[in-house]
Write a protein that holds these residues in place. Structure first.
Motif, short mmCIF file in Angstrom:
data_model
loop_
_atom_site.label_atom_id
_atom_site.label_comp_id
_atom_site.label_asym_id
_atom_site.label_seq_id
_atom_site.Cartn_x
_atom_site.Cartn_y
_atom_site.Cartn_z
N GLY A 54 0.83 -1.20 0.00
CA GLY A 54 0.00 0.00 0.00
C GLY A 54 0.86 1.25 0.00
N PRO A 59 -4.64 1.31 -1.19
CA PRO A 59 -4.29 0.05 -0.52
C PRO A 59 -3.48 -0.88 -1.41
CG PRO A 59 -6.59 0.03 -1.18
CD PRO A 59 -6.06 1.40 -1.51
N GLN A 63 -3.13 -4.52 2.94
CA GLN A 63 -4.40 -4.01 3.44
C GLN A 63 -5.57 -4.88 2.98
OE1 GLN A 63 -2.09 -1.89 1.91
NE2 GLN A 63 -1.31 -1.19 3.89
N GLU A 67 -8.01 -6.77 5.54
CA GLU A 67 -9.45 -6.55 5.43
C GLU A 67 -10.20 -7.87 5.32
OE1 GLU A 67 -12.58 -3.60 5.17
OE2 GLU A 67 -10.57 -3.65 5.99
N LEU A 74 -10.10 -2.72 8.74
CA LEU A 74 -9.77 -1.36 8.28
C LEU A 74 -11.03 -0.56 7.98
CD1 LEU A 74 -6.69 -2.16 6.02
CD2 LEU A 74 -6.71 -1.45 8.42
N ILE A 89 -4.18 4.99 8.49
CA ILE A 89 -4.58 3.62 8.17
C ILE A 89 -3.36 2.81 7.76
CG2 ILE A 89 -5.90 2.18 6.55
CD1 ILE A 89 -7.76 3.54 8.48
N LEU A 90 -2.48 3.41 6.95
CA LEU A 90 -1.26 2.72 6.56
C LEU A 90 -0.38 2.43 7.78
CD1 LEU A 90 -0.31 4.65 3.29
CD2 LEU A 90 -1.10 2.28 3.48
N SER A 93 -1.84 -0.49 9.59
CA SER A 93 -1.62 -1.77 8.92
C SER A 93 -0.15 -2.20 8.99
CB SER A 93 -2.11 -1.73 7.47
OG SER A 93 -1.35 -0.85 6.68
#
Length: 167
Positions: A54, A59, A63, A67, A74, A89-90, A93
Motif C-alpha cells: 500500500g 491500498p 491491506q 481486510e 480497516l 490507516i497505513l 496496517s
C-alpha cells in the motif's frame, strides 16, 4: 478429500503466500541485470512495494489481506474514526504487520523513524480515548514498540552467534 486434492490446495496456498516475494525478487534481479541506475532501481522497487504494502495512493495486498482475514478491520477503523487519514490507516496496517518504525518511515517517506513513532502514538491515544467496541482489538494490533520484526531478527542473529561460539 484425497491426497492429490489436498496437495493441489497446499500448492495454491503456497503460491498465494509467496508470489509477492517472487515478483519482488524478479523485479530486483531484472533491474540488476539491466544495469539500471540506483535511482531507477529504487523507483521500481518502491512501485513494487507499494503494490504489496500500500501507499499514500491507495491500498496494497497487505491491506486487502488484513481486510479479508480480519473481518473488515480497516473498514471498521474508518467507520469508528471517520476523520482518520489514509496515512494513519497505513501506519496501523504496517504496525499490525510488525514493521519497524524505520521501515514505516521509509515506506511513507517520513523524515525519520521518530516521525513514524509519533504517528503511531497519536493514533494509539486517539483509539484509547474512544468508546469504540473494537478498541481492544485495534490496540492489540498497534503495539507500543514498533520494532517486533527487528527484535525477532536480532534475537535470531544473537542465537546464531551463540551457537557458533559453542562449536
Amino acid at each position: 478429500m484425497g491426497r492429490s486434492t489436498r496437495r493441489k490446495l497446499q500448492s495454491v496456498f503456497m503460491h498465494h503466500e509467496l508470489v509477492t516475494l517472487a515478483v519482488f525478487a524478479n523485479q530486483w534481479m531484472e533491474a540488476e541485470e539491466m544495469h539500471y541506475t540506483d535511482a531507477y532501481r529504487r523507483e521500481r522497487c518502491m512501485e513494487v512495494l507499494q503494490k504489496f504494502l500500500g501507499s499514500k495512493a491507495g491500498p496494497g495486498l497487505l491491506q486487502e489481506k488484513m481486510e479479508h482475514h480480519m473481518h473488515g478491520i480497516l473498514s471498521r477503523l474508518r467507520e469508528d474514526f471517520p476523520t482518520i487519514s489514509w496515512k494513519s490507516i497505513l501506519v496501523f496496517s504496517y504496525s499490525a504487520a510488525g514493521f519497524t518504525n524505520d521501515f514505516i518511515a521509509r515506506l511513507l517517506n517520513l523524515r525519520c523513524p521518530a516521525d513514524a513513532s509519533r504517528l503511531k502514538t497519536r493514533l494509539r491515544d486517539r483509539i484509547q480515548e474512544s468508546d469504540s467496541p473494537y478498541k481492544k482489538e485495534y490496540l492489540a494490533l498497534l503495539p507500543r514498540k514498533g520494532c517486533r520484526v527487528g527484535e525477532e531478527l536480532q534475537y535470531l542473529q544473537d542465537r546464531r552467534y551463540r551457537q557458533l561460539w559453542k562449536l
